[in-house]
Design a protein around this motif. Structure first.
Motif, PDB file in Angstrom:
ATOM      1  N   ALA A  57      39.908  67.631  59.501  1.00  0.00           N
ATOM      2  CA  ALA A  57      39.093  66.957  60.517  1.00  0.00           C
ATOM      3  C   ALA A  57      38.037  67.911  61.054  1.00  0.00           C
ATOM      4  O   ALA A  57      38.333  69.061  61.370  1.00  0.00           O
ATOM      5  CB  ALA A  57      40.003  66.508  61.654  1.00  0.00           C
ATOM      6  N   HIS A  58      36.799  67.457  61.167  1.00  0.00           N
ATOM      7  CA  HIS A  58      35.703  68.293  61.686  1.00  0.00           C
ATOM      8  C   HIS A  58      34.956  67.572  62.796  1.00  0.00           C
ATOM      9  O   HIS A  58      34.067  66.763  62.539  1.00  0.00           O
ATOM     10  CB  HIS A  58      34.744  68.678  60.562  1.00  0.00           C
ATOM     11  N   ILE A  59      35.296  67.893  64.014  1.00  0.00           N
ATOM     12  CA  ILE A  59      34.635  67.292  65.178  1.00  0.00           C
ATOM     13  C   ILE A  59      33.634  68.309  65.691  1.00  0.00           C
ATOM     14  O   ILE A  59      33.987  69.484  65.899  1.00  0.00           O
ATOM     15  CB  ILE A  59      35.665  66.979  66.295  1.00  0.00           C
ATOM     16  N   PHE A  60      32.413  67.887  65.898  1.00  0.00           N
ATOM     17  CA  PHE A  60      31.397  68.824  66.371  1.00  0.00           C
ATOM     18  C   PHE A  60      31.428  68.862  67.893  1.00  0.00           C
ATOM     19  O   PHE A  60      31.287  67.826  68.545  1.00  0.00           O
ATOM     20  CB  PHE A  60      29.999  68.406  65.891  1.00  0.00           C
ATOM     21  N   HIS A  61      31.597  70.041  68.458  1.00  0.00           N
ATOM     22  CA  HIS A  61      31.596  70.170  69.923  1.00  0.00           C
ATOM     23  C   HIS A  61      30.971  71.498  70.299  1.00  0.00           C
ATOM     24  O   HIS A  61      31.177  72.508  69.626  1.00  0.00           O
ATOM     25  CB  HIS A  61      33.016  70.047  70.485  1.00  0.00           C
ATOM     26  N   TYR A  80      31.046  61.315  70.709  1.00  0.00           N
ATOM     27  CA  TYR A  80      32.444  61.041  70.341  1.00  0.00           C
ATOM     28  C   TYR A  80      33.336  61.875  71.259  1.00  0.00           C
ATOM     29  O   TYR A  80      33.054  63.050  71.491  1.00  0.00           O
ATOM     30  CB  TYR A  80      32.686  61.433  68.873  1.00  0.00           C
ATOM     31  N   ASN A  81      34.390  61.281  71.796  1.00  0.00           N
ATOM     32  CA  ASN A  81      35.310  62.030  72.657  1.00  0.00           C
ATOM     33  C   ASN A  81      36.645  62.156  71.933  1.00  0.00           C
ATOM     34  O   ASN A  81      37.376  61.178  71.804  1.00  0.00           O
ATOM     35  CB  ASN A  81      35.467  61.288  73.997  1.00  0.00           C
ATOM     36  N   ARG A 189      36.596  70.617  75.976  1.00  0.00           N
ATOM     37  CA  ARG A 189      35.954  70.546  77.297  1.00  0.00           C
ATOM     38  C   ARG A 189      34.466  70.867  77.195  1.00  0.00           C
ATOM     39  O   ARG A 189      33.821  71.126  78.191  1.00  0.00           O
ATOM     40  CB  ARG A 189      36.638  71.518  78.257  1.00  0.00           C
ATOM     41  N   ASP A 190      33.956  70.901  75.962  1.00  0.00           N
ATOM     42  CA  ASP A 190      32.546  71.237  75.780  1.00  0.00           C
ATOM     43  C   ASP A 190      31.635  70.147  76.324  1.00  0.00           C
ATOM     44  O   ASP A 190      32.013  68.982  76.422  1.00  0.00           O
ATOM     45  CB  ASP A 190      32.250  71.455  74.294  1.00  0.00           C
ATOM     46  N   ARG A 191      30.391  70.571  76.612  1.00  0.00           N
ATOM     47  CA  ARG A 191      29.430  69.662  77.210  1.00  0.00           C
ATOM     48  C   ARG A 191      28.992  68.562  76.227  1.00  0.00           C
ATOM     49  O   ARG A 191      28.760  67.436  76.609  1.00  0.00           O
ATOM     50  CB  ARG A 191      28.232  70.500  77.649  1.00  0.00           C
ATOM     51  N   TRP A 192      28.886  68.914  74.940  1.00  0.00           N
ATOM     52  CA  TRP A 192      28.426  67.934  73.950  1.00  0.00           C
ATOM     53  C   TRP A 192      29.459  67.810  72.837  1.00  0.00           C
ATOM     54  O   TRP A 192      30.014  68.813  72.366  1.00  0.00           O
ATOM     55  CB  TRP A 192      27.092  68.375  73.340  1.00  0.00           C
ATOM     56  N   GLN A 193      29.677  66.579  72.408  1.00  0.00           N
ATOM     57  CA  GLN A 193      30.636  66.312  71.340  1.00  0.00           C
ATOM     58  C   GLN A 193      30.091  65.182  70.485  1.00  0.00           C
ATOM     59  O   GLN A 193      29.682  64.146  71.019  1.00  0.00           O
ATOM     60  CB  GLN A 193      31.929  65.803  71.966  1.00  0.00           C
ATOM     61  N   TYR A 194      30.128  65.345  69.167  1.00  0.00           N
ATOM     62  CA  TYR A 194      29.571  64.310  68.285  1.00  0.00           C
ATOM     63  C   TYR A 194      30.468  64.071  67.079  1.00  0.00           C
ATOM     64  O   TYR A 194      31.172  64.971  66.621  1.00  0.00           O
ATOM     65  CB  TYR A 194      28.195  64.739  67.745  1.00  0.00           C
ATOM     66  N   PHE A 195      30.365  62.873  66.554  1.00  0.00           N
ATOM     67  CA  PHE A 195      30.891  62.631  65.212  1.00  0.00           C
ATOM     68  C   PHE A 195      29.917  61.716  64.492  1.00  0.00           C
ATOM     69  O   PHE A 195      29.762  60.557  64.854  1.00  0.00           O
ATOM     70  CB  PHE A 195      32.296  62.016  65.218  1.00  0.00           C
TER      71      PHE A 195
END
Ligand code: FAD
Length: 385
Positions: A57-61, A80-81, A189-195
């Motif tokens: 799994a690779h979630i960008f944060h 994406y959260n 807890r990062d400010r930006w998160q994407y998928f």
């Protein structure tokens, strides 16, 4: 235009971003990638049209504003959260065959509902104010107590690392383990998160769209003379024991994602409870299941579930032992490799620097190394060398 020629070994995030930054600054960049595709470890694939992740799994944060601006400019913008579940058994003779699904990291408000809470509460009351301990087990027990450690962490760690947690460094514990008291269910807890809807491939392809890339080009130390003739500097993002053809000199812990297609009744259907479900129990050999469709929201028949099998010889996780021996060996290899080149050599990214780093850290690393290369090249060209 500077015209100076920079070779970049590897077309994952690090090689792609370093190559792009240097190309934008006017260097003649060639990125060389050993496989037939760009994107490295973060790539997604499709099975019967379903997007899944063959490398985990690779979630960008990120909380790094420069990195965020950079990825936004290349189309990584879909919020994406990420929330993770964990399937636990509260005692060895717990015969509930499906276990209980709880949040990861453990949440105190959920734990209060469990029969183990009185023991957990007693242990929490007697913990030090700050976690302590040199090895992973001591540190985590001092953070959450023995009962929670045994339920959530002990067997997962044994499966993941194939060695007792007492032999592992405490250094990576703060990044990986937490006990939550604030009710926040999101893992990061990062400010930006994407998928991105199709995984990050298209984003990395966009980064490389103005850079010369040579695919199916495996580069090793044997190429040092040729690279030195054709280029003015080289950035290596490959694993150094692989690059120097001395496999086995560095310890790695690898995984294998065993991915299977499952039919679903509905187009948006899924078959596991979450994108990532941790499976710490020794009742199954894998450490977690990954069903990327939870994150993509793809409206397609069928889904793909990957079981993450630990203990393969692939180069995924550096093994950070309490004595730091592997990191020292990596630094020695870097010196030996640099000494064989007649041009400046730079090391960046998760493999070459033998660190577990997330995608945003790889991008930040790549930006920093590109800036260092540009500054050094400017100095070399001014000094007339
Ligand atoms: C199981 C797992 C899960 C992860 N999950 C997340 C996550 O959820 N979120 C997150 O942000 N990060 C995650 N990461 C980290 C993420 O994978 C890395 O940050 C990212 O891959 C770093 O990119 P890189 O370019 O440094 O390395 P890589 O992606 O490994 O790229 C290296 C490239 O170099 C090529 N190469 C290697 N040797 C040679 C050679 N000799 N010649 C030419 N080319 C070569 C490879 O084929 C590859 O394309 C995870 C990592 C693992 C192991």
């Amino acid at each position: 235009m500077t015209g100076q020629r920079i070779a970049v070994v590897g077309a994952g995030w690090t090689g792609a971003v370093a190559g792009r930054r240097l190309a934008d600054a006017g260097f003649a960049v060639e990125v060389m990638e050993k496989t037939g595709v760009v994107g490295g470890h973060s790539r997604a694939e499709t099975m019967a049209g379903v997007v899944y992740e063959p490398n985990g799994a690779h979630i960008f944060h990120t909380s790094n504003a420069a990195v965020n601006r950079f990825v936004n400019a290349h189309g990584l913008t879909r919020p994406y959260n990420h929330k993770v579940l964990t399937e636990v058994y509260l005692s060895p003779d717990d015969d509930d065959c499906d276990g209980r699904l709880l949040s990861w990291p453990p949440q105190v408000d959920e734990l209060k509902e469990l029969p183990i809470w009185p023991a957990v509460e007693r242990e929490l009351a007697s913990l030090p104010s700050q976690p302590t301990g040199e090895n992973f087990e001591d540190y985590v027990v001092s953070m959450m107590g023995r009962t929670l450690y045994d339920v959530f962490i002990r067997d997962y760690t044994a499966k993941q690392w194939g060695r007792p947690a007492t032999e592992l460094s405490a250094r990576f514990a703060p990044k990986r383990v937490e006990l939550r008291r604030d009710g926040c269910r999101g893992l990061f807890r990062d400010r930006w998160q994407y998928f991105p809807p199709n995984g990050v491939n298209e984003v990395i392809e966009s980064v490389l769209s103005t850079v010369a890339v040579t695919l199916n080009a495996e580069i090793s130390l044997d190429d040092a003379d040729r690279l030195g003739q054709e280029h003015d500097a080289v950035i290596i993002t490959a694993a150094l024991d692989d690059f120097a053809r001395c496999a086995g000199e560095l310890e790695w812990r690898g995984i294998e994602m065993v991915s299977r297609y499952h039919p679903t009744d509905e187009p948006g259907g899924v078959v596991t409870p979450a994108y990532v479900t941790n499976r710490p129990s020794l009742r199954v050999p894998y450490t977690r299941t990954v069903e990327t469709k939870h994150a993509t929201g793809q409206q397609i028949a069928g889904t793909v579930v990957s079981e993450e099998m630990p203990g393969t010889p692939r180069r995924h996780y550096p093994v950070l032992t309490a004595d730091g021996a592997n990191e020292r060996r990596n630094a020695e290899l870097a010196d030996q490799i640099a000494a064989r080149f007649r041009i400046p050599v730079y090391f960046a990214g998760r493999l070459a620097t033998y660190r577990y780093i997330n995608q945003d850290e790889a991008i930040a690393d790549a930006m920093a190394v590109a800036d260092r290369v540009a500054a050094d090249m400017q100095q070399i060209s001014h000094s007339g060398r």
